[in-house]
Design an enzyme around this catalytic site. Structure first.
Site, PDB file in Angstrom:
ATOM      1  N   LYS A   1       4.914  11.881  -9.284  1.00 11.36           N
ATOM      2  CA  LYS A   1       6.161  11.215  -8.880  1.00 11.36           C
ATOM      3  C   LYS A   1       7.263  11.478  -9.908  1.00 11.36           C
ATOM      4  CE  LYS A   1       3.673   7.802  -6.187  1.00 11.36           C
ATOM      5  NZ  LYS A   1       2.992   6.511  -6.125  1.00 11.36           N
TER       6      LYS A   1
ATOM      7  N   GLN B   1       2.724   0.891  -9.437  1.00  6.66           N
ATOM      8  CA  GLN B   1       1.628   1.719  -8.908  1.00  6.66           C
ATOM      9  C   GLN B   1       0.429   0.833  -8.549  1.00  6.66           C
ATOM     10  OE1 GLN B   1       1.733   5.144  -8.321  1.00  6.66           O
ATOM     11  NE2 GLN B   1      -0.284   4.873  -7.392  1.00  6.66           N
TER      12      GLN B   1
ATOM     13  N   ASP C   1       9.198   0.852  -2.650  1.00  8.18           N
ATOM     14  CA  ASP C   1       7.929   0.952  -1.928  1.00  8.18           C
ATOM     15  C   ASP C   1       7.995   0.172  -0.608  1.00  8.18           C
ATOM     16  OD1 ASP C   1       5.841   2.551  -2.490  1.00  8.18           O
ATOM     17  OD2 ASP C   1       4.865   1.221  -3.933  1.00  8.18           O
TER      18      ASP C   1
END
Ligand code: NAP
Length: 286
Positions: free
Chosen positions: A52, A96, A119
């Site tokens: 990422k 994460q 997200d």
């Protein structure tokens, strides 16, 4: 069998994002910023974060990485998120998942400013997605939608696979993939079947659909019995086996059928990272 090349589609999309960010930088001397938080040292999570950060570098997004120790408390995570919420250089915050030691993940996510929730897992953004009437509304209002599901929709659109009016079965009902995906498919006028571990006659249901999207997390779960010629098969699964990385579909068993299918790796995975970049740009523009 025809492969849906997620890697190529994703690279093309990343190039477009890079061009947009280049233009913004030339005009305003500002660039979007993404903060990533990793709790602990899980090797798979570390690899995801690295890819990422690398992708951010390519498109011109500034990365702020924070690695909290495995023993960090929920309070430590929330405090870091609150600091990042206030940082004007940070447009997006990515925690994460999974986080170790059974912490309340949703409480941590709820601490993220919804405008920085790249997200798309904050209840505010989940609510906006569920209330959206159609895909145009989701795009125009720059709603922050979870990266994997929105990546799948873009993969279908960019492969010229029509969703409108089609029967789509989604296997798996997680908050991260299955549930938001079903909302996005409805917004694209699909007729959606949601399947899960308690679903009966899954093979038959599956064969009745035009498109099957599987996010179960079990290698070779989908075999020939679930698939018929003419179908589109989207394999979301990422399973680490002794033979390497594989999806939820038994690829070798179905590869001679007349189907379109995403490979693992090189299908949904790259689009997930690309959508994170796109969501960060969206959050910056908002
Ligand atoms: P998850 O939270 O573990 O959810 C798995 C889902 O599969 C659950 O809804 C479960 O049903 C269902 N399921 C389990 N066994 C089943 C069975 N025998 N029949 C039908 N349904 C069954 O997983 P997730 O986070 O959604 O991830 C799923 C997979 O996608 C994993 O391999 C993950 O690594 C991968 N993934 C890939 C990406 C990517 O970028 N490519 C992104 C995210 C996730 P119940 O709800 O009834 O338990």
């Amino acid at each position: 069998m025809k492969l849906i090349d997620g890697k190529k589609i994703s690279n093309d999309r990343r190039f477009e994002i890079k061009e947009k960010i280049d233009k913004i930088r030339q005009k305003t001397e500002k660039i979007p910023g993404l903060a990533t938080i990793l709790v602990g040292h899980d090797s798979a999570s570390q690899l995801y974060i690295e890819s990422k950060i690398k992708a951010c570098g390519y498109v011109g997004i500034k990365s702020f990485h924070h690695n909290l120790s495995e023993g960090s408390s929920q309070k430590d995570i929330v405090e870091l998120i609150e600091t990042l919420n206030k940082n004007p250089e940070v447009d997006g915050i990515l925690l994460q998942l999974p986080i170790p030691n059974n912490k309340d993940v949703q409480k941590c996510i709820n601490a993220i400013d919804p405008l920085k929730d790249v997200d798309g897992l904050h209840p505010f953004n989940t609510g906006l997605l569920n209330l959206s009437k159609n895909w145009n509304e989701i795009v125009e209002n720059k709603i922050l939608v979870p990266c994997t599901p929105v990546g799948i929709i873009n993969l279908l659109h960019m492969s010229n696979i029509v969703v409108d009016g089609k029967v789509v079965i989604v296997i798996g009902r997680s908050n991260l993939v299955g549930k938001p995906l079903s909302m996005l498919l409805l917004a694209n006028n699909a007729t959606v079947i949601m399947a899960h571990s308690k679903t009966k006659n899954l093979e038959k249901l599956c064969r009745s659909a035009d498109i099957v999207i599987v996010a179960v997390g079990k290698s070779k779960f989908i075999n020939k019995e679930f698939i018929r010629d003419g179908m589109v098969v989207i394999d979301v699964g990422i399973n680490r086996t002794a033979d390497g990385l594989c999806g939820d579909v038994d690829f070798d068993a179905v590869k001679d059928m007349d189907i379109k299918i995403t490979p693992v790796p090189g299908g949904v995975g790259p689009m997930t990272v690309t959508m994170l970049l796109e969501n960060t740009l969206k959050a910056f523009l908002k």
